[in-house]
Design an enzyme around this catalytic site. Structure first.
Site, PDB file in Angstrom:
ATOM      1  N   GLU A  16       0.809  -1.222   0.000  1.00 31.36           N
ATOM      2  CA  GLU A  16       0.000   0.000   0.000  1.00 31.36           C
ATOM      3  C   GLU A  16       0.839   1.268   0.000  1.00 31.36           C
ATOM      4  O   GLU A  16       0.428   2.295  -0.547  1.00 31.36           O
ATOM      5  CB  GLU A  16      -0.972   0.018   1.179  1.00 31.36           C
ATOM      6  CG  GLU A  16      -2.123  -0.971   1.053  1.00 31.36           C
ATOM      7  CD  GLU A  16      -1.799  -2.351   1.595  1.00 31.36           C
ATOM      8  OE1 GLU A  16      -0.603  -2.600   1.906  1.00 31.36           O
ATOM      9  OE2 GLU A  16      -2.707  -3.183   1.722  1.00 31.36           O
ATOM     10  N   MET A  57      24.278   9.224   2.421  1.00 31.71           N
ATOM     11  CA  MET A  57      24.134  10.497   3.125  1.00 31.71           C
ATOM     12  C   MET A  57      24.417  10.330   4.615  1.00 31.71           C
ATOM     13  O   MET A  57      25.055  11.176   5.235  1.00 31.71           O
ATOM     14  CB  MET A  57      22.736  11.074   2.902  1.00 31.71           C
ATOM     15  CG  MET A  57      22.581  12.509   3.369  1.00 31.71           C
ATOM     16  SD  MET A  57      23.739  13.643   2.560  1.00 31.71           S
ATOM     17  CE  MET A  57      22.745  14.272   1.217  1.00 31.71           C
ATOM     18  N   LYS A  76     -17.423  -1.341   5.647  1.00 35.80           N
ATOM     19  CA  LYS A  76     -17.866  -2.374   4.710  1.00 35.80           C
ATOM     20  C   LYS A  76     -19.387  -2.369   4.531  1.00 35.80           C
ATOM     21  O   LYS A  76     -19.890  -2.532   3.419  1.00 35.80           O
ATOM     22  CB  LYS A  76     -17.388  -3.739   5.206  1.00 35.80           C
ATOM     23  CG  LYS A  76     -17.562  -4.815   4.150  1.00 35.80           C
ATOM     24  CD  LYS A  76     -16.887  -6.111   4.533  1.00 35.80           C
ATOM     25  CE  LYS A  76     -17.017  -7.112   3.392  1.00 35.80           C
ATOM     26  NZ  LYS A  76     -16.374  -8.389   3.712  1.00 35.80           N
ATOM     27  N   PHE A 131     -11.261  -7.744  13.538  1.00 36.76           N
ATOM     28  CA  PHE A 131     -10.164  -8.198  12.678  1.00 36.76           C
ATOM     29  C   PHE A 131      -9.831  -7.119  11.642  1.00 36.76           C
ATOM     30  O   PHE A 131     -10.714  -6.582  10.992  1.00 36.76           O
ATOM     31  CB  PHE A 131     -10.545  -9.502  11.982  1.00 36.76           C
ATOM     32  CG  PHE A 131      -9.494  -9.975  11.012  1.00 36.76           C
ATOM     33  CD1 PHE A 131      -8.240 -10.362  11.460  1.00 36.76           C
ATOM     34  CD2 PHE A 131      -9.747 -10.004   9.652  1.00 36.76           C
ATOM     35  CE1 PHE A 131      -7.259 -10.767  10.580  1.00 36.76           C
ATOM     36  CE2 PHE A 131      -8.774 -10.414   8.756  1.00 36.76           C
ATOM     37  CZ  PHE A 131      -7.523 -10.797   9.222  1.00 36.76           C
ATOM     38  N   GLN A 132      -8.582  -6.823  11.490  1.00 32.76           N
ATOM     39  CA  GLN A 132      -8.088  -5.792  10.569  1.00 32.76           C
ATOM     40  C   GLN A 132      -8.759  -4.438  10.813  1.00 32.76           C
ATOM     41  O   GLN A 132      -9.017  -3.696   9.873  1.00 32.76           O
ATOM     42  CB  GLN A 132      -8.238  -6.229   9.106  1.00 32.76           C
ATOM     43  CG  GLN A 132      -7.265  -7.355   8.754  1.00 32.76           C
ATOM     44  CD  GLN A 132      -7.115  -7.601   7.263  1.00 32.76           C
ATOM     45  OE1 GLN A 132      -8.036  -7.369   6.496  1.00 32.76           O
ATOM     46  NE2 GLN A 132      -5.947  -8.087   6.861  1.00 32.76           N
TER      47      GLN A 132
END
Lengths: 569, 144
Positions: A49, A478, A161, A111-112
């Site tokens: 993502e 760097m 959802k 969940f999630q």
């Protein structure tokens, strides 16, 4: 017409003219993916993502349009945070749809589940939780409006959802109803005139511009403004491409790794004209010593940018393009501008003397290791500065900023404010989707590239001919440089020499891998790489100890630059 | 909305000395009264940052003067037979009200500025002050 939430979402995207969506499916967005399947909107399956949001971001930077990403709930959102924060810091217009557990489950540690609103609030311009499907279309309209207007930024629309399954009458609103969100585009005439009076009096003026010029699509006006005044111009990392980097009035970038003449000019000027820039600490160095003798004009659409860290004499809130148009109008019949060129001539002499004193440079030896600057220089020659160049973060980014003189706005794609390693590859992918006919180059090194390298699969899947310049120096360059200068060469955890073998890596992904280990191979590898119609990793084995000069040490005044000898690679 | 405002203050390192949220005449609009401190340019920056929040309708900087500010405090005092009268007298001087009485305690309501409430705290502490709950300041500008 009655539709379920997921279909309303897809229809709304079509209504907004969205031609591509970057996303990753998951449990909470199954309904949305079913609608995407039904409606045939173009969707790119990303591998992570973070990469997805960076792709939408790169697309937005390269096209000027709003990027769109879709992620699922929980880890989908937490993975997206870095992408959102990157876009937020650089004022990039994005709309990110996040999946959420069904409304009755919110707050139950489902969940999630994650607190998407709480997580994304500090890294977005605005965010919405849509609890009622009847609000969805209007919310999407607002989200696109907010993302792309004023000072742009990412907006999150969190979609539970059950809302994506619920049915409502679909009607896409034509206007938004945001009475209290009214960004000021129109620059105040009185302030513009006050600024003009300062310009007419100045003897040592400098223009310092930033990403606002790109956002506002004001390159043409800026160039006309500078050419009319024959005034020296310097720019920030975000401003690159705002004027051609090698223009006769361009001093190059300013700030920590800016040119000596830029930093000296800003230090000694009597008028600093800041346009669409925000006096970032990488630009100012020690704020108290920043441009101490100058009057300051500051044009910005975001009132909070003005006088945030540096006092300015004439603030102008408004759109950069609008403001520059007003300046140009005032200049049209301004008799006092006649001898302006003569007046600033001694100032130019001074600036040119600084350039002779210290200009950026490197010395590529025939038999020495490859210097990364040399590779960028050659790439610049090959592309004539007319490619879309994406970078990662670190030494290679600063070298690209110094040696690649972008000619056009929206051709420079880099993570400025947040400095996100891993940004480059997905951003280049997004840019290539948005500009399929243009050459897209990624300048990177192994530290940054490793952080989002899985997205190479996307480039291969879609046959994107991205030219990846891997300036491999076997170190986190760097950090190594700072450890060398400021930590007595105690090199703590910067060694990257264990690989992988990037040619084999490219091969495993179905891309093309090429390697140059010697300076005389650089041009042929570049030529071969640029002729390839597939994603190609060009692995340049570069000098490890190469340092990025000039440099203003952190917290020092910008006139106190370290120069270093041009290295003899 | 409250989380956006509070988040802005914590993210940018501004202090919140007190914060009070309530409905306004329009039930869809809520009002947050905050007390913060800073130099003029910090306060200017706070006001501008608040305006940047999409849902913010209006920000009023009441400044150090030109407004009337009040705070409500509820005190709980443990009362002993020989201190009850003294507590009542002090409450009267402070124009407070005793709003709950039990055999061994008073609950006292007082409104006023911060100094007044602080003064009452100091006077009641030796007499058996158990607890104070304060609303934080609310304010209204003088005049129309």
């Amino acid at each position: 017409m009655k539709l379920i939430g997921a279909d309303i979402l897809v229809r709304s995207l079509q209504e907004e003219g969205v031609d591509i969506v970057f996303g990753h499916p998951g449990g909470a967005v199954l309904e949305v993916y079913d609608a995407i399947h039904r409606c045939g909107i173009r969707h790119v399956l990303v591998r992570h993502e973070q990469g997805g949001v960076h792709m939408a971001d790169g697309y937005a930077r390269a096209t000027g349009r709003t990027g769109v990403a879709v992620v699922t709930s929980g880890p989908g959102v937490t993975n997206a945070i870095t992408g959102l924060a990157t876009a937020y810091m650089d004022s990039i217009p994005l709309v990110c749809f996040t999946g959420q557990v069904p409304t009755p489950m919110i707050g139950n540690d489902a969940f999630q589940e994650a607190d998407n609103m709480g997580l994304t609030r500090p890294v977005t311009k605005h965010n919405y939780l849509v609890k009622d499907v009847r609000d969805l279309a209007a919310t999407i309209k607002e989200a696109f409006h907010i993302a792309s207007t004023g000072r742009p930024g990412p907006v999150v629309v969190d979609l539970p959802k059950d809302v994506s399954k619920a049915v409502a009458d679909y009607h896409y609103p034509e206007t938004v109803d945001l009475e209290h969100y009214q960004p000021r585009y129109d620059a105040h005439w009185g302030q513009v005139k006050r600024a003009m009076a300062l310009i007419l009096k100045a003897e040592r003026p400098v223009v310092y511009f930033g990403g606002g010029v790109i956002t506002s699509n004001a390159s043409k006006e800026l160039l006309a403004f500078c050419e009319r005044l024959k005034v020296p111009v310097t720019y920030t990392l975000m401003g690159i491409g705002g004027i051609p980097g090698n223009h006769q009035y361009s001093l190059g970038m300013l700030g920590m790794h800016g040119t000596y003449r830029s930093n000296k000019a800003v230090d000694e000027c009597d008028l600093l004209i800041a346009i669409g820039a925000r006096f970032d600490d990488r630009v100012t160095g020690k704020v108290d010593d920043f441009s101490p003798r100058s009057k300051k004009i500051h044009v910005d659409i975001d009132p909070t940018s003005i006088r945030k860290s540096v006092y300015v004499d004439v603030p102008i809130v408004g759109d950069v393009k609008n403001c520059l148009e007003k300046f140009l109008e005032l200049m049209q019949d301004e008799p006092k501008l006649k001898d302006y060129e003569t007046r600033v001539a001694p100032w130019w002499e001074k600036i040119n003397a600084w350039d002779r004193e210290h200009s950026i440079g490197y010395a590529q030896k025939e038999d020495g290791p490859i210097l990364p600057q040399y590779v960028i220089d050659k790439m610049y020659e090959m592309t004539a500065g007319r490619a879309v160049v994406s970078t990662d973060v670190g030494q290679h980014q600063m070298w690209a900023a110094q040696y690649y003189h972008a000619q056009r706005p929206n051709d420079w794609v880099t993570s400025g404010g947040l400095g996100t390693m891993g940004f480059g590859l997905p951003a280049a992918i997004g840019a290539q989707f948005g500009r399929p006919k243009d050459t897209v180059v990624l300048v990177t090194s192994e530290g940054s590239f490793s952080m989002c390298c899985q997205e190479l699969a996307v480039a291969v899947e879609h046959d994107l001919p991205i030219k990846i310049l891997m300036l491999r120096n076997n170190t986190l360059g760097m950090v190594r440089q700072w450890q060398q200068f400021f930590y007595d060469k105690r090199y703590s955890h910067v060694d990257m020499s264990s690989g992988p073998d990037w040619v084999k890596f490219a091969d495993a992904f179905g891309a093309v891998g090429l390697r140059a280990s010697h300076p005389d191979e650089v041009e042929s590898v570049l030529e071969k790489g640029f002729a390839t119609r597939k994603p190609v990793i060009m692995d340049f084995v570069c000098r490890t100890e190469e340092n990025c000069f000039p440099m203003v040490p952190g917290g020092a005044a910008s006139r106190d630059m370290l120069h270093g000898e041009p290295s003899r690679g | 909305m409250l989380s956006r405002v509070a988040g802005l203050f914590s993210a940018r390192g501004y202090n919140i000395d007190s914060l009070c949220v309530a409905e306004t005449l329009d039930p869809k609009v809520s009002q947050i009264t905050m007390v913060t401190e800073g130099e003029d340019d910090t306060v200017e920056q706070i006001v501008k940052q608040l305006y940047k929040l999409i849902d913010v309708i209006r920000v009023t900087d009441h400044g150090p003067d030109n407004h009337v500010a009040r705070e409500l405090a509820l005190f709980k005092v443990r009362t002993l037979p020989d201190s009850r009268a003294e507590v009542m007298r002090i409450v009267e001087i402070f124009r407070g009200k005793i709003v709950d009485v039990t055999p061994d305690s008073y609950a006292i309501e007082v409104t006023g500025g911060a100094e007044k409430i602080q003064g009452l705290i100091e006077l009641l502490t030796p007499l058996g002050l158990e607890d104070v709950t304060r609303t934080g300041r609310i304010a209204v500008a003088r005049g129309l």
